[in-house]
Design a protein around this motif. Structure first.
Motif, PDB file in Angstrom:
ATOM      1  N   LEU A  70       0.972  -1.130  -0.027  1.00  0.00           N
ATOM      2  CA  LEU A  70      -0.084  -0.105   0.114  1.00  0.00           C
ATOM      3  C   LEU A  70       0.746   1.315  -0.168  1.00  0.00           C
ATOM      4  O   LEU A  70       0.702   2.169  -0.669  1.00  0.00           O
ATOM      5  CB  LEU A  70      -1.347  -0.376   1.391  1.00  0.00           C
ATOM      6  N   ALA A  71       1.942   1.240   0.857  1.00  0.00           N
ATOM      7  CA  ALA A  71       2.550   2.335   1.404  1.00  0.00           C
ATOM      8  C   ALA A  71       2.944   2.996   0.505  1.00  0.00           C
ATOM      9  O   ALA A  71       2.997   4.099  -0.582  1.00  0.00           O
ATOM     10  CB  ALA A  71       3.468   2.522   2.047  1.00  0.00           C
ATOM     11  N   LEU A  72       3.635   1.983  -1.244  1.00  0.00           N
ATOM     12  CA  LEU A  72       4.648   2.128  -2.376  1.00  0.00           C
ATOM     13  C   LEU A  72       3.545   2.172  -3.287  1.00  0.00           C
ATOM     14  O   LEU A  72       3.757   2.792  -3.848  1.00  0.00           O
ATOM     15  CB  LEU A  72       5.034   0.386  -2.742  1.00  0.00           C
ATOM     16  N   VAL A  73       1.945   2.276  -3.334  1.00  0.00           N
ATOM     17  CA  VAL A  73       1.257   2.096  -4.326  1.00  0.00           C
ATOM     18  C   VAL A  73       0.950   3.460  -4.391  1.00  0.00           C
ATOM     19  O   VAL A  73       1.107   4.705  -5.558  1.00  0.00           O
ATOM     20  CB  VAL A  73       0.178   0.839  -4.675  1.00  0.00           C
ATOM     21  N   PHE A  74       1.079   3.902  -3.287  1.00  0.00           N
ATOM     22  CA  PHE A  74       0.699   5.158  -3.098  1.00  0.00           C
ATOM     23  C   PHE A  74       1.801   6.111  -3.452  1.00  0.00           C
ATOM     24  O   PHE A  74       1.583   7.366  -4.092  1.00  0.00           O
ATOM     25  CB  PHE A  74       0.289   5.382  -1.212  1.00  0.00           C
ATOM     26  N   LEU A  75       3.058   5.832  -2.974  1.00  0.00           N
ATOM     27  CA  LEU A  75       4.234   6.874  -2.813  1.00  0.00           C
ATOM     28  C   LEU A  75       4.562   6.662  -4.310  1.00  0.00           C
ATOM     29  O   LEU A  75       4.691   7.741  -5.093  1.00  0.00           O
ATOM     30  CB  LEU A  75       5.943   5.702  -2.422  1.00  0.00           C
ATOM     31  N   THR A  76       4.030   5.683  -5.601  1.00  0.00           N
ATOM     32  CA  THR A  76       4.057   6.038  -6.661  1.00  0.00           C
ATOM     33  C   THR A  76       3.722   6.919  -7.364  1.00  0.00           C
ATOM     34  O   THR A  76       3.141   7.595  -8.191  1.00  0.00           O
ATOM     35  CB  THR A  76       4.142   4.573  -7.406  1.00  0.00           C
ATOM     36  N   ALA A  77       1.784   7.017  -6.734  1.00  0.00           N
ATOM     37  CA  ALA A  77       1.268   8.017  -7.847  1.00  0.00           C
ATOM     38  C   ALA A  77       1.159   9.269  -6.970  1.00  0.00           C
ATOM     39  O   ALA A  77       0.549   9.925  -7.600  1.00  0.00           O
ATOM     40  CB  ALA A  77      -0.610   6.756  -7.023  1.00  0.00           C
ATOM     41  N   LEU A  78       1.401   9.340  -5.357  1.00  0.00           N
ATOM     42  CA  LEU A  78       1.846  10.878  -5.611  1.00  0.00           C
ATOM     43  C   LEU A  78       3.184  10.952  -6.659  1.00  0.00           C
ATOM     44  O   LEU A  78       3.175  12.193  -7.175  1.00  0.00           O
ATOM     45  CB  LEU A  78       2.655  10.783  -4.098  1.00  0.00           C
ATOM     46  N   LEU A  79       4.400  10.301  -6.747  1.00  0.00           N
ATOM     47  CA  LEU A  79       5.753  10.829  -6.812  1.00  0.00           C
ATOM     48  C   LEU A  79       5.118  10.716  -8.879  1.00  0.00           C
ATOM     49  O   LEU A  79       5.861  11.212  -9.501  1.00  0.00           O
ATOM     50  CB  LEU A  79       6.490   9.953  -6.963  1.00  0.00           C
ATOM     51  N   GLY A  80       4.286  10.142  -9.274  1.00  0.00           N
ATOM     52  CA  GLY A  80       4.051  10.291 -10.860  1.00  0.00           C
ATOM     53  C   GLY A  80       3.169  11.548 -10.914  1.00  0.00           C
ATOM     54  O   GLY A  80       3.564  11.772 -12.025  1.00  0.00           O
ATOM     55  N   PHE A  81       2.203  11.351  -9.730  1.00  0.00           N
ATOM     56  CA  PHE A  81       1.135  12.903  -9.698  1.00  0.00           C
ATOM     57  C   PHE A  81       2.345  14.222 -10.608  1.00  0.00           C
ATOM     58  O   PHE A  81       2.566  15.135 -10.621  1.00  0.00           O
ATOM     59  CB  PHE A  81       0.185  13.019  -8.867  1.00  0.00           C
ATOM     60  N   LEU A  82       3.248  14.298  -9.122  1.00  0.00           N
ATOM     61  CA  LEU A  82       3.601  15.347  -8.938  1.00  0.00           C
ATOM     62  C   LEU A  82       5.260  14.974 -10.176  1.00  0.00           C
ATOM     63  O   LEU A  82       5.365  16.649 -10.162  1.00  0.00           O
ATOM     64  CB  LEU A  82       4.889  14.990  -7.652  1.00  0.00           C
ATOM     65  N   ALA A  83       5.728  13.945 -10.332  1.00  0.00           N
ATOM     66  CA  ALA A  83       6.822  14.661 -11.133  1.00  0.00           C
ATOM     67  C   ALA A  83       6.272  14.898 -12.825  1.00  0.00           C
ATOM     68  O   ALA A  83       6.850  15.670 -12.819  1.00  0.00           O
ATOM     69  CB  ALA A  83       6.880  13.292 -11.963  1.00  0.00           C
ATOM     70  N   CYS A  84       4.705  14.495 -12.982  1.00  0.00           N
ATOM     71  CA  CYS A  84       4.154  14.693 -13.958  1.00  0.00           C
ATOM     72  C   CYS A  84       3.674  16.334 -13.831  1.00  0.00           C
ATOM     73  O   CYS A  84       4.192  17.542 -15.086  1.00  0.00           O
ATOM     74  CB  CYS A  84       2.803  14.302 -13.941  1.00  0.00           C
ATOM     75  N   PHE A  85       3.899  17.054 -12.764  1.00  0.00           N
ATOM     76  CA  PHE A  85       3.525  18.054 -12.359  1.00  0.00           C
ATOM     77  C   PHE A  85       4.629  19.344 -12.885  1.00  0.00           C
ATOM     78  O   PHE A  85       4.855  20.185 -12.870  1.00  0.00           O
ATOM     79  CB  PHE A  85       2.647  18.164 -10.556  1.00  0.00           C
ATOM     80  N   ALA A  86       5.695  18.579 -12.473  1.00  0.00           N
ATOM     81  CA  ALA A  86       7.105  19.657 -12.563  1.00  0.00           C
ATOM     82  C   ALA A  86       7.595  19.176 -13.944  1.00  0.00           C
ATOM     83  O   ALA A  86       8.107  19.467 -14.269  1.00  0.00           O
ATOM     84  CB  ALA A  86       7.933  18.682 -11.653  1.00  0.00           C
ATOM     85  N   THR A  87       6.465  18.470 -14.688  1.00  0.00           N
ATOM     86  CA  THR A  87       7.601  18.434 -15.915  1.00  0.00           C
ATOM     87  C   THR A  87       7.389  19.695 -17.308  1.00  0.00           C
ATOM     88  O   THR A  87       6.209  19.669 -17.793  1.00  0.00           O
ATOM     89  CB  THR A  87       7.389  17.306 -17.116  1.00  0.00           C
ATOM     90  N   THR A  88       8.151  20.409 -16.352  1.00  0.00           N
ATOM     91  CA  THR A  88       8.146  21.701 -17.412  1.00  0.00           C
ATOM     92  C   THR A  88       9.350  22.275 -18.648  1.00  0.00           C
ATOM     93  O   THR A  88       8.892  22.432 -19.310  1.00  0.00           O
ATOM     94  CB  THR A  88       8.063  22.814 -16.978  1.00  0.00           C
ATOM     95  N   MET A  89      10.536  21.262 -17.727  1.00  0.00           N
ATOM     96  CA  MET A  89      11.332  21.670 -18.916  1.00  0.00           C
ATOM     97  C   MET A  89      11.810  20.701 -20.084  1.00  0.00           C
ATOM     98  O   MET A  89      12.366  20.695 -20.903  1.00  0.00           O
ATOM     99  CB  MET A  89      12.993  21.695 -17.934  1.00  0.00           C
ATOM    100  N   ILE A  90      10.492  19.532 -20.346  1.00  0.00           N
ATOM    101  CA  ILE A  90      10.581  18.809 -21.399  1.00  0.00           C
ATOM    102  C   ILE A  90       9.915  19.960 -22.606  1.00  0.00           C
ATOM    103  O   ILE A  90       9.010  19.344 -22.480  1.00  0.00           O
ATOM    104  CB  ILE A  90       9.622  17.670 -21.541  1.00  0.00           C
ATOM    105  N   THR A  91      10.168  19.979 -23.461  1.00  0.00           N
ATOM    106  CA  THR A  91      10.205  21.250 -24.475  1.00  0.00           C
ATOM    107  C   THR A  91      10.055  20.486 -25.942  1.00  0.00           C
ATOM    108  O   THR A  91       9.643  20.447 -26.890  1.00  0.00           O
ATOM    109  CB  THR A  91      10.691  22.239 -24.623  1.00  0.00           C
ATOM    110  N   LYS A  92      11.029  19.548 -25.932  1.00  0.00           N
ATOM    111  CA  LYS A  92      10.669  18.758 -27.239  1.00  0.00           C
ATOM    112  C   LYS A  92      10.175  17.066 -26.935  1.00  0.00           C
ATOM    113  O   LYS A  92      10.408  16.618 -26.478  1.00  0.00           O
ATOM    114  CB  LYS A  92      11.944  18.451 -28.257  1.00  0.00           C
ATOM    115  N   ARG A  93       9.122  17.291 -27.987  1.00  0.00           N
ATOM    116  CA  ARG A  93       8.564  15.476 -28.051  1.00  0.00           C
ATOM    117  C   ARG A  93       7.791  15.761 -27.429  1.00  0.00           C
ATOM    118  O   ARG A  93       7.700  14.688 -26.857  1.00  0.00           O
ATOM    119  CB  ARG A  93       9.524  14.838 -28.411  1.00  0.00           C
ATOM    120  N   VAL A  94       7.280  16.845 -26.935  1.00  0.00           N
ATOM    121  CA  VAL A  94       6.392  16.416 -25.507  1.00  0.00           C
ATOM    122  C   VAL A  94       5.056  15.664 -25.770  1.00  0.00           C
ATOM    123  O   VAL A  94       4.448  14.607 -24.720  1.00  0.00           O
ATOM    124  CB  VAL A  94       4.875  17.584 -25.120  1.00  0.00           C
ATOM    125  N   LYS A  95       4.478  15.129 -26.831  1.00  0.00           N
ATOM    126  CA  LYS A  95       3.382  14.067 -26.897  1.00  0.00           C
ATOM    127  C   LYS A  95       4.247  12.707 -26.505  1.00  0.00           C
ATOM    128  O   LYS A  95       3.714  11.691 -25.961  1.00  0.00           O
ATOM    129  CB  LYS A  95       2.485  13.757 -27.994  1.00  0.00           C
TER     130      LYS A  95
END
Lengths: 485, 468
Positions: free
Chosen positions: A84-109
């Motif tokens: 459970l803790a690891l699934v929560f960790l995955t979902a949380l970091l997955g969301f935050l890392a997605c939010f923090a993805t601002t430096m990717i400018t090439k081939r975003v899709k």
């Protein structure tokens, strides 16, 4: 909610399909879609955590469906206190890392497409209850990560991507052989992890030892355990910031999770035999990782090696084979994900401003970037194990656990811990203190960068002061694991 | 029970279609029209096939047998022919070559393969294989003015003539030992015992050599890369699935059909050759810069995995044929992608930046390559997984280990293509269009690889009936 876990696993994939429909020019829409889907995953996982019965030791939210009955492979998923803790960790970091993805400018899709597939692979690995399904999700992670490092990475991205791919692949094919081996070894033949937890411990000591070592090799590459760790610095350094966060925060945990899901419950006898090996490797990881980190001039590489060091605690906890050790080990996995995830985000913040990660380029940042200084100091203290912050709890429990059976190792490790402390303090000095170099006009962290770090800081603080917030979920499962030994 | 003529209705339909194509070519029908005619006759033949399910009787005085294995293999041959035709119709042929001839030979090859898989007599096997070989030589040098293509035809002919000659010699030895060429008769004679064992083993090895040539097993694989390289893409794709599967089907028919052959060390030889085939195939593919040669050696290595299945007992045979079915789709898909996205004899550099120029095509190609490499959740993984499972079950641990070690090795060169398509950029951004028929074959193969990876039951159920 009958199919909640299946929903969690395949929601990111649905997101990938949705992103595939969007024309690649509409970058903002693609970002938003990915964020919505990962947010939905996080919400669903939170729902699971809320509905989770903390007094139950077994699997919950189980789903089982015959998949290939000829060889008794089932699509079977479930969650217990360990996952459970690891699934929560995955979902949380997955969301935050997605939010923090601002430096990717090439081939975003393409970036978000493979990112979503990666999410499905990681969530599936932590939730699978059938060895073949586990293996499939485990391998699903490989190709997206190969692309994420190889296309969007730094200067030596191709080398790093290949190295990551082949180290992990070598580990996982050995695991495949072990999976086939255990299938034929137990009677009745099965891949079901719940059944294997009952039947596999009955195997002869020699067979247990062989299978244990094969599984351990696969997990050791992923964790990574010295001497299989050399892919890690390359991969972590070359990967773009959000991918480094996922790599350090989640991918390494796949290996340690495998220890708890496969090695400990299936081969208790072999674990007794090889506990010393795990302990020694843990101590080596701890000390070697810290020393290697100390020698780095690259900020990101230093954090990467410190991960090797922290994984040493997890191994020590497993080697302890008691409640304190297991609890510490699992908690350390969660904490390391939060803290090191934050660390990589912080490295990313200065890298975007300086376009270099050499320590020599920094110094005196505290005076020009006060917010940054706060967060970096906070996370460095958490990382070195300051009591009151989360890192301390897991490390302390692991050491307390190992002290009971291998006191000498515990003493060596505790001394090694000093190296970790020095390491992070020196890092803080190099980056934040001293006189700022001339002509540095970097802006302080912006609202977005702060917003990503706030939840991680809160979690660090909460777990540090009230460890039971996480421990209460895993206590029953750990007790059952210890009792079965 | 069906009569002899009823049994060959599918082949008769194909024969009529083939003759019509030859005439159509002479009277100047357009290439597209001829393609549709060929596809139509294959589809009609396939439909007619459903009227002849294996009842177990013999037809044409024992030359052919109407058994369930032959029935399933005939269906497979039709499938392979259909996929090849679709790919050929989507392919950009040079204008000067004669299309009628091409489709005629393709249908003729299909007929000889369906006859070979339902043969009940060694002589019939020889005739059908020889017919297929001669047609294949012509198909390989279809680009008459191209040096490579001519070389391919000549090389194929020299190797082929030698190996079928050896096979014929082996068959003659069997005749001398058993007094008959009828497969059932040989089986009865072998069961009765009293046959000179070393001579029988020699005959077995000679027949094996002939069939191993078709299946491109090491050490009979030398021709593969040169022939594939010179032959047009669709022909190379056809060689890599049709005749190869035929080789395996005949290996099963001749060797596993007779326990007496099996006792003479068959499993040991099969294991050794399987390991040699996959290892040498992968090592040779490693350094290729020409994508066609790379895929050619990859198809040699893949044959090693199939043979690994055959070497692992009765469940292993099932696994081998599961592998062959999946392989047909993924290899056809990979060849088709390479053919549509590049040119004849394109090297790896030609694939640079394809992720940009043909996003869908590059993605589908990657799926096939990853499936060939055996990564889940695609069908190629399950195929390999079943082979490993059966090898371990048959206590062939070295073999299982070799399959696993080889699949690591294979990743290097499959990923090399993917890397070229996605990691590297080119100056050219001109998009590449895949014609409609080409899209159809790609989508069909893609669906098969993805769906059978998640839901292998249809193929497994058929195999459970074929190998009870």
């Amino acid at each position: 909610m009958p199919h909640l876990l299946t929903l969690i696993i395949f929601l990111p994939l649905a997101g990938a399909l949705a992103i595939a429909m969007i024309p690649s020019r509409q970058v903002q829409l693609i970002r938003t879609t990915a964020l919505i889907f990962n947010g939905a995953v996080l919400a669903a996982v939170t729902l699971v955590a809320v509905l989770f019965d903390r007094t139950g030791a077994g699997m919950q939210f189980m789903e089982s469906q015959a998949w290939i009955p000829q060889v008794s492979i089932q699509y079977s998923v479930g969650v217990d206190g360990i996952s459970l803790a690891l699934v929560f960790l995955t979902a949380l970091l997955g969301f935050l890392a997605c939010f923090a993805t601002t430096m990717i400018t090439k081939r975003v899709k393409e970036y978000f497409l493979v990112y979503q597939v990666l999410m499905t692979g990681m969530l599936g690995t932590f939730l699978a209850l059938d060895l073949v399904v586990f293996y499939i999700f485990w391998e699903t992670v490989l190709i997206p990560m190969f692309f994420l490092i190889g296309i969007w990475g730094g200067a030596r991205r191709e080398y790093a991507a290949w190295k990551f791919f082949f180290y992990t692949l070598a580990g996982s094919v050995v695991m495949l052989l072990a999976i086939v081996g255990i299938y034929f070894a137990v009677a009745p033949h099965t891949f079901n992890m719940m059944e294997l937890a009952h039947t596999a411990p009955l195997l002869s000591a020699g067979l247990q030892g062989a299978l244990f070592l094969m599984f351990f090799f696969a997990f050791a590459v992923k964790i990574p355990v010295f001497p299989f760790h050399t892919w890690l610095p390359d991969a972590h350094v070359e990967a773009p910031t959000p991918v480094s966060v996922i790599l350090a925060g989640v991918l390494l945990k796949m290996g340690t999770y495998g220890l708890f899901r496969v090695c400990v419950p299936f081969f208790p006898q072999a674990l007794m035999t090889f506990a010393w090996l795990l302990g020694v490797l843990g101590a080596v990881n701890l000390i070697y990782g810290a020393c290697a980190a100390f020698a780095q001039t690259d900020f990101k590489k230093m954090i990467a090696y410190s991960s090797v060091s922290h994984m040493g605690f997890v191994l020590l906890g497993v080697a302890a084979m008691n409640s304190a050790g297991f609890n510490g080990s699992i908690l350390e996995m969660f904490n390391h994900g939060i803290i090191t995830g934050a660390m990589f985000l912080l490295v990313g913040v200065v890298y975007e401003r300086a376009h270099t990660r050499e320590f020599s380029a920094f110094g005196g940042l505290a005076s020009i970037m006060p917010r940054y200084a706060f967060f970096l100091t906070f996370m460095a203290l958490a990382s070195l194990g300051l009591p009151g912050l989360s890192g301390f709890v897991g490390e302390f429990l692991s050491l307390a656990g190992i002290f009971v059976i291998f006191p000498k190792l515990a003493i060596i490790s505790a001394v090694g811990l000093i190296a970790v402390v020095i390491l992070f303090l020196v890092m803080v000095r190099k980056v934040l203190w001293g006189k700022p170099r001339e002509r540095i006009l970097w802006s302080d962290m912006n609202a977005g960068e702060v917003a990503v770090l706030i939840p991680l800081c809160i979690l660090t603080l909460v777990v540090g002061f009230y460890p039971d917030s996480i421990l209460q979920f895993q206590q029953q499962a750990v007790d059952m694991l210890v009792k079965a030994l | 029970m069906i009569s002899s003529i009823q049994f060959v209705i599918p082949e008769l339909i194909l024969t009529c279609g083939a003759l019509a194509l030859l005439m159509g070519g002479v009277f100047g029908l357009r290439r597209k029209m001829l393609g549709f005619m060929a596809l139509f006759s294959v589809v009609m033949g396939f439909l007619a096939l459903s009227g002849t399910p294996g009842a177990g009787n013999i037809v044409f005085s024992g030359m052919l047998t109407n058994d369930i294995f032959g029935f399933a293999m005939r269906a497979f041959v039709f499938l392979a022919a259909g996929l090849t035709l679709l790919m050929s119709m989507g392919y950009r042929w040079p204008d000067e070559e004669d299309a009628g001839e091409y489709y005629f030979f393709l249908l003729a090859a299909t007929i000889s393969m369906t006859l070979a898989v339902s043969a009940g007599n060694l002589l019939m096997i020889y005739l059908a294989v020889e017919a297929l070989s001669i047609i294949s030589y012509v198909l390989a040098c279809y680009f008459k003015k191209d040096l490579y293509s001519t070389e391919a035809g000549l090389k194929y002919f020299l190797f082929g003539a030698l190996s079928t000659g050896i096979m014929l010699y082996g068959i003659s030895l069997v005749y001398g030992l058993a007094g008959t060429l009828d497969l059932a008769g040989i089986g009865a004679r072998l069961a009765a015992g009293g046959i000179h064992a070393p001579m029988l083993a020699l005959a077995g090895v000679m027949i094996f050599a002939g069939l191993a040539f078709k299946a491109s097993l090491v050490p009979f694989h030398m021709w593969v890369a040169d022939v594939y390289e010179g032959a047009p893409w669709p022909v190379a794709a056809f060689f890599s699935i049709g005749p190869k599967a035929l080789g395996f089907a005949l290996l099963v028919k001749v060797f596993l059909g007779f326990p007496a052959f099996v006792t003479s060390g068959w499993e040991g030889i099969a294991v050794a050759l399987a390991i040699a085939t996959m290892t040498l195939g992968n090592l040779a593919a490693f350094h290729q810069t020409s994508v066609k040669r790379l895929l050619a050696f990859s198809s040699v290595a893949q044959a090693g995995y199939m043979l690994a299945g055959l070497a692992s007992g009765v469940p292993g045979v099932k696994a081998a044929f599961f592998y062959i079915v999946i392989y047909a789709f993924m290899n056809m898909g990979a060849f088709a992608c390479a053919a549509f996205l590049s040119s004849e004899r394109a090297d790896l550099d030609a694939f640079k930046g394809l992720g940009r120029r043909a996003p869908a095509g590059a993605f589908i190609f990657s799926v096939f390559l990853v499936s060939l490499a055996g990564l889940p959740p695609l069908a190629g993984f399950l195929a390999k997984f079943f082979v490993i499972l059966c090898a371990v079950d048959a206590r062939q641990y070295v073999l299982a280990g070799a399959v696993v070690a080889n699949s690591i090795l294979a990743f290097f060169y499959y990923l090399k293509i993917i890397k070229a398509m996605y990691f590297e950029e080119t100056s050219s951004v001109e998009p590449i269009k895949v014609p409609l028929c080409g899209q159809m074959v790609l989508v069909l193969c893609l669906l098969a690889v993805v769906v059978l990876g998640l839901w292998p039951q249809p193929v497994m159920n058929i195999l459970a009936v074929v190998f009870p």
